[in-house]
Design an enzyme around this catalytic site. Structure first.
Site, PDB file in Angstrom:
ATOM      1  N   CYS A 172     105.574 -59.878  83.807  1.00  0.00           N
ATOM      2  CA  CYS A 172     104.987 -59.195  85.059  1.00  0.00           C
ATOM      3  C   CYS A 172     105.104 -57.500  84.799  1.00  0.00           C
ATOM      4  CB  CYS A 172     105.356 -59.749  86.306  1.00  0.00           C
ATOM      5  SG  CYS A 172     107.492 -59.386  86.524  1.00  0.00           S
ATOM      6  N   ARG A 173     105.302 -56.828  85.823  1.00  0.00           N
ATOM      7  CA  ARG A 173     104.915 -55.481  85.873  1.00  0.00           C
ATOM      8  C   ARG A 173     106.071 -54.504  85.099  1.00  0.00           C
ATOM      9  NH1 ARG A 173     104.414 -55.788  92.077  1.00  0.00           N
ATOM     10  NH2 ARG A 173     102.210 -56.151  92.248  1.00  0.00           N
TER      11      ARG A 173
END
Length: 221
Positions: free
Chosen positions: A177-178
């Site tokens: 993810c981020r």
């Protein structure tokens, strides 16, 4: 020896950057913008802010030179001013985790128990090269479109359970993810494991991947 007033002015100017970083919500906005350009409306929704409050925070970041804006009709879009800003944000996280116990405690409370296995970027690249892993990007689709790991499938976390059948059963699934403080990959691995899938997560995320100058693809799934 230099003019004391000029010296004070220099350090006051340096402090402007520090002041811009002194809000948790402004750091969250930087975290979102590290994924790619985004409009004010989308940033406000993602950060759980009202439009006026989000705009005020973004103006503070802009005045400090940390973000830049462009207008598209009546809409205003923001992006990080440069890779140096992304690196500054990443370094801030590292220093806070290393030097402030409360940061680690807050991170552990947010990310949950240490019940998910992880891979380094190097291990992920080796598995992809060998064809032994399927990589999934569990961020929102707009973040995937702004830039993702080459070959990764866009499977936002809120769609993952409904799309399990799309993932090859014979190989390991690796979610990312981020960044290092993003919970989405942790939750994705927990969900996959609950369904009997062999799953791991990337130890960090897209922020660190970009800063390592690794290949990035753009475009919707």
């Amino acid at each position: 020896m230099g003019d004391p007033a000029q010296k004070a002015a220099l350090f006051d100017a340096l402090a402007t950057t520090g002041k811009a970083l002194s809000s948790g919500k402004r750091l969250e906005l930087l975290d979102l913008l590290a994924q790619g350009e985004r409009g004010v409306d989308a940033l406000a929704r993602a950060a759980g802010l009202g439009l006026t409050t989000a705009s005020a925070h973004l103006q503070t970041l802009k005045q400090a030179g940390l973000v830049v804006a462009r207008r598209d009709g009546v809409r205003i879009h923001y992006r990080l001013a440069g890779d140096d800003v992304a690196a500054l944000y990443a370094q801030l996280q590292q220093v806070a985790l290393a030097r402030l116990a409360a940061t680690g405690q807050a991170r552990a409370a947010y990310l949950g128990p240490q019940d998910t296995d992880h891979l380094t970027r190097e291990e992920l690249l080796a598995r992809v090269k060998a064809g032994t892993a399927t990589v999934i990007d569990v961020r929102p689709a707009e973040e995937y479109a702004a830039g993702h790991i080459p070959g990764a499938l866009s499977v936002p976390l809120d769609q993952l359970e409904a799309r399990l059948a799309e993932l090859p059963a014979a190989v390991e699934v690796v979610a990312y993810c981020r960044g290092t403080n993003c919970v989405l990959a942790h939750d994705a691995v927990r969900l996959l494991a609950a369904h009997g899938r062999d799953a791991k997560r990337l130890a960090d995320g897209m922020l660190e991947w970009r800063l390592a100058a690794l290949p990035v693809e753009a475009g919707a799934a």
